[in-house]
Design an enzyme around this catalytic site. Structure first.
Site, mmCIF file in Angstrom:
data_model
loop_
_atom_site.group_PDB
_atom_site.id
_atom_site.type_symbol
_atom_site.label_atom_id
_atom_site.label_comp_id
_atom_site.label_asym_id
_atom_site.label_seq_id
_atom_site.Cartn_x
_atom_site.Cartn_y
_atom_site.Cartn_z
ATOM 1 N N ASP A 115 1.603 6.317 5.441
ATOM 2 C CA ASP A 115 0.617 5.401 4.870
ATOM 3 C C ASP A 115 1.124 4.731 3.579
ATOM 4 O O ASP A 115 0.398 3.971 2.942
ATOM 5 C CB ASP A 115 -0.701 6.148 4.625
ATOM 6 C CG ASP A 115 -1.922 5.253 4.828
ATOM 7 O OD1 ASP A 115 -1.769 4.216 5.500
ATOM 8 O OD2 ASP A 115 -2.998 5.592 4.311
ATOM 9 N N GLU B 52 -9.387 3.727 2.112
ATOM 10 C CA GLU B 52 -8.875 3.775 0.740
ATOM 11 C C GLU B 52 -7.831 2.702 0.447
ATOM 12 O O GLU B 52 -7.646 2.319 -0.701
ATOM 13 C CB GLU B 52 -8.304 5.171 0.444
ATOM 14 C CG GLU B 52 -6.854 5.401 0.900
ATOM 15 C CD GLU B 52 -6.641 5.281 2.400
ATOM 16 O OE1 GLU B 52 -7.620 5.444 3.157
ATOM 17 O OE2 GLU B 52 -5.506 5.012 2.815
ATOM 18 N N ASP C 144 -12.040 7.285 3.484
ATOM 19 C CA ASP C 144 -10.846 7.055 4.305
ATOM 20 C C ASP C 144 -10.485 5.562 4.369
ATOM 21 O O ASP C 144 -9.406 5.208 4.833
ATOM 22 C CB ASP C 144 -11.091 7.613 5.714
ATOM 23 C CG ASP C 144 -9.815 7.753 6.515
ATOM 24 O OD1 ASP C 144 -8.715 7.653 5.908
ATOM 25 O OD2 ASP C 144 -9.909 7.957 7.740
ATOM 26 N N LYS D 198 0.860 -1.187 0.000
ATOM 27 C CA LYS D 198 0.000 0.000 0.000
ATOM 28 C C LYS D 198 0.896 1.236 0.000
ATOM 29 O O LYS D 198 1.705 1.424 0.912
ATOM 30 C CB LYS D 198 -0.902 -0.001 1.241
ATOM 31 C CG LYS D 198 -1.652 1.322 1.470
ATOM 32 C CD LYS D 198 -2.595 1.271 2.674
ATOM 33 C CE LYS D 198 -3.222 2.647 2.962
ATOM 34 N NZ LYS D 198 -4.106 2.655 4.137
ATOM 35 N N ASP E 207 -2.471 10.193 3.521
ATOM 36 C CA ASP E 207 -3.880 9.823 3.679
ATOM 37 C C ASP E 207 -4.593 10.860 4.533
ATOM 38 O O ASP E 207 -4.602 10.787 5.762
ATOM 39 C CB ASP E 207 -3.974 8.428 4.327
ATOM 40 C CG ASP E 207 -5.424 7.983 4.491
ATOM 41 O OD1 ASP E 207 -6.318 8.641 3.906
ATOM 42 O OD2 ASP E 207 -5.661 6.974 5.199
ATOM 43 N N LYS F 81 -10.042 13.028 7.808
ATOM 44 C CA LYS F 81 -9.615 12.650 9.151
ATOM 45 C C LYS F 81 -9.621 13.882 10.046
ATOM 46 O O LYS F 81 -9.532 15.007 9.546
ATOM 47 C CB LYS F 81 -8.187 12.101 9.098
ATOM 48 C CG LYS F 81 -8.059 10.717 8.496
ATOM 49 C CD LYS F 81 -6.627 10.233 8.568
ATOM 50 C CE LYS F 81 -6.474 8.843 7.984
ATOM 51 N NZ LYS F 81 -7.209 7.799 8.714
ATOM 52 N N ARG G 203 -7.710 -0.457 1.085
ATOM 53 C CA ARG G 203 -8.275 -1.692 0.529
ATOM 54 C C ARG G 203 -8.672 -1.502 -0.930
ATOM 55 O O ARG G 203 -8.655 -2.455 -1.706
ATOM 56 C CB ARG G 203 -9.457 -2.156 1.402
ATOM 57 C CG ARG G 203 -10.605 -1.201 1.448
ATOM 58 C CD ARG G 203 -11.549 -1.485 2.622
ATOM 59 N NE ARG G 203 -11.013 -0.980 3.897
ATOM 60 C CZ ARG G 203 -11.607 -1.119 5.071
ATOM 61 N NH1 ARG G 203 -12.765 -1.768 5.162
ATOM 62 N NH2 ARG G 203 -11.054 -0.645 6.170
HETATM 63 N N1 BES Z 1 -4.268 4.632 6.843
HETATM 64 C C1 BES Z 1 -5.407 4.393 7.659
HETATM 65 C C2 BES Z 1 -5.137 3.397 8.772
HETATM 66 C C3 BES Z 1 -4.165 3.793 9.844
HETATM 67 C C4 BES Z 1 -4.633 4.357 11.012
HETATM 68 C C5 BES Z 1 -2.826 3.546 9.722
HETATM 69 C C6 BES Z 1 -3.752 4.685 12.019
HETATM 70 C C7 BES Z 1 -1.932 3.884 10.724
HETATM 71 C C8 BES Z 1 -2.402 4.442 11.881
HETATM 72 C C9 BES Z 1 -6.557 3.863 6.817
HETATM 73 O O1 BES Z 1 -6.583 4.245 5.495
HETATM 74 C C10 BES Z 1 -7.825 4.310 7.454
HETATM 75 O O2 BES Z 1 -8.013 5.481 7.515
HETATM 76 N N2 BES Z 1 -8.644 3.392 7.915
HETATM 77 C C11 BES Z 1 -9.857 3.711 8.552
HETATM 78 C C12 BES Z 1 -10.884 2.715 8.094
HETATM 79 C C13 BES Z 1 -12.289 3.060 8.508
HETATM 80 C C14 BES Z 1 -12.753 4.316 7.783
HETATM 81 C C15 BES Z 1 -13.173 1.890 8.178
HETATM 82 C C16 BES Z 1 -9.631 3.583 10.054
HETATM 83 O O3 BES Z 1 -8.900 2.699 10.474
HETATM 84 O O4 BES Z 1 -10.149 4.420 10.787
HETATM 85 ZN ZN ZN Z 2 -4.738 4.792 4.666
HETATM 86 ZN ZN ZN Z 3 -7.620 6.121 5.247
#
Ligand code: BES
Ligand code: ZN
Ligand code: ZN
Length: 495
Positions: A283, A344, A342, A260, A265, A272, A346
């Site tokens: 990210d 993204e 967010d 990834k 992000d 966020k 996946r």
């Molecule tokens: N890049 C983030 C995940 C992340 C969070 C990595 C904290 C490192 C530290 C990912 O893209 C994300 O934002 N995931 C969301 C998913 C949710 C919207 C279902 C999350 O984990 O909040």
């Molecule tokens: Zn991310």
């Molecule tokens: Zn994200």
């Protein structure tokens, strides 16, 4: 400045690190120094809190002004009970810390146990010293030299310099590759974007890697609608970089690594919150690991065919950004309702995984991603999450992780979790309908883009950036995954 490591029969002795066992006599005894020096050291130990515990150190000046740094080796009998290479790497780490906190620019190391041993021990101490010494200081313009990391030369005393050098050379390559990954992860989002990360991949050509960059127009032609949707709000074009190292038999199916690479992000329109958003420069950690790994495999001329595929996008809100509720068609033909922009990672991996298995017919496929915040809630920053469709693959990864001290924990991929991502208007949605198990439902989403190939997914969200020092990495980027996968390949697939 980079740390230079050498092995010599006669090392300089102005600053000398020597090992001391916990509750034992001086480790250097009777090999080190004259009686006066040994008496001085014994007294210093008695009058201090230094017990010879691992990661303890004590600096003593001799009457001649020589600086002796005692390095704790722990209880001698326990040495063989633990993971030996990690044990010695941690001793090396203590050497780095002790020399640095003493303000030294150069130092020598004479550890009796190591002197007597094979090159395995010394090369691992040196690796630990090197890994723990890496710093990212290029953006400091005002600090005084003594505020920066000063250690530039460490010399190891040994009677078998040539043999140790030979054992150390692949480890130094590995460390260099770890540093490449750490730099890429540490660089901010205004420096690392899809173009510059693609350039970093391209620069592996000099190591003998074949590199191909798929530009946005090609991704469109291919039909990577899931990946392109994520990048469409950014001023930077999305890209996919394909790296190949063909060190194995011609025609042998490769091992595939997919990363990834979201260079920043922001969350997109599902923005966020500002607290901690700066961390989202990491990210692209999965892509960073794939780049470092490919370099390590190529530089040490691994006898295996490998392919690394990294999906490079920036996730930004703008008038061209993807909207919550948009439906995109992935390369696989499956449609996805994007309920949260967010989630993204996946989306881009869906296309990258499909592309990789379709084009390369790999023997196995492993992806790495800073995929879910839920992973950090679940495992903290101690272990990364492992998901796998194949027990043998999972066990090999778990074992490689134990060996290099990059620990994994396996989580389930039960079918029961899969229904949570069914959508009302498309084949699936990109967030779960339920509340819990966010990391598992994300993995289940990825699994919908994997066919029969043995596949593993490493969710490295918690372990990519650390807010504290670890034995083998100072606070900051760890490059978690480079050493693990390098060992996984080495121990299982290079004959
Ligand atoms: N890049 C983030 C995940 C992340 C969070 C990595 C904290 C490192 C530290 C990912 O893209 C994300 O934002 N995931 C969301 C998913 C949710 C919207 C279902 C999350 O984990 O909040
Ligand atoms: Zn991310
Ligand atoms: Zn994200």
């Amino acid at each position: 400045m980079a740390l230079n490591i050498t092995f010599q029969n006669q090392a300089p002795t102005t600053v000398l690190c020597i090992g001391v066992h916990e509750n034992g006599p001086l480790a250097c005894d009777p090999g080190y120094g004259d009686k006066d020096t040994r008496d001085l050291l014994s007294k210093a130990i008695q009058n201090s809190t230094f017990k010879g515990k691992i990661s303890q150190s004590l600096t003593v000046f001799t009457q001649e002004g020589q600086r002796l740094i005692l390095i704790g080796l722990g209880v001698k009998e326990n040495q063989d009970k633990s993971n030996r290479e990690i044990y010695w790497q941690k001793i090396g780490s203590a050497v780095s810390c002790a020399l640095q906190s003493a303000g030294c620019t150069e130092g020598s190391v004479d550890i009796h146990d190591a002197r007597e041993e094979d090159s395995f021990v010394l090369s691992n101490i040196a690796l630990g010293t090197l890994l723990r010494s890496w710093r990212f200081e290029k953006y400091f313009t005002k600090k005084e030299p003594d505020e920066l990391f000063r250690l530039t030369q460490v010399t190891f005393q040994t009677t078998m310099a040539e043999a140790v050098e030979k054992a150390f050379s692949p480890l130094a390559i590995l460390a260099d590759s770890v540093f490449l990954t750490r730099s890429l992860v540490t660089e901010p989002g205004n420096v690392v974007n899809p173009e510059t990360l693609a350039l970093a991949a391209t620069s592996l050509q000099k190591a003998g890697v074949t590199v191909e960059i798929l530009e946005e127009s090609e991704l469109k032609k291919l039909g990577m609608g899931a990946l392109l949707g994520v990048g469409q709000g950014s001023a930077h074009d999305s890209k996919v970089a394909v790296m190949r190292w063909d060190g194995g038999q011609k025609g042998d199916a490769p091992l595939a690594f997919v990363g990834k690479g979201v260079t920043f992000d922001s969350g997109g329109l599902s923005l966020k919150s500002s607290t901690g958003m700066e961390e989202m420069k990491d990210d692209m950690g999965g892509a960073g690991v794939v780049i470092g790994l490919m370099q390590a495999l190529a530089l040490r001329k691994a006898k295996i065919n490998c392919v690394g595929v990294i999906a490079l996008v920036e996730n930004m809100p703008s008038s061209t950004a993807q909207r919550p509720g948009d439906v995109v068609t992935s390369l696989s033909g499956q449609t996805i309702e994007v309920l949260n922009t967010d989630a993204e990672g996946r989306l881009i991996l869906a296309d990258a995984l499909w592309y990789t298995q379709d084009r390369f017919k790999p023997k196995l496929m492993i992806d790495l991603a800073t995929l879910t915040g839920a992973m950090v809630v679940c495992l903290g920053k101690e272990r990364a999450g492992l998901f796998a469709t194949d027990d043998d693959l999972a066990n090999k990864l778990l074992k490689a992780g134990e060996t290099v001290d990059e620990l994994l924990w396996r989580l389930p991929l039960d079918d029961a979790y899969d229904k949570e991502i069914n959508s009302n208007i498309a084949d699936m949605k990109n967030i779960s309908g339920g509340r819990g198990a966010g990391s598992i439902t994300a993995a289940k989403f990825l699994q919908r883009f994997v066919n029969n190939v043995p596949w593993a997914h490493l969710d490295i969200a918690g372990v990519t950036l650390m807010d504290k020092d670890l034995p083998l990495s100072a606070k900051g980027a760890t490059a978690f995954g480079v050493r693990l996968l390098n060992r996984f390949v080495e121990d299982n697939y290079e004959g």
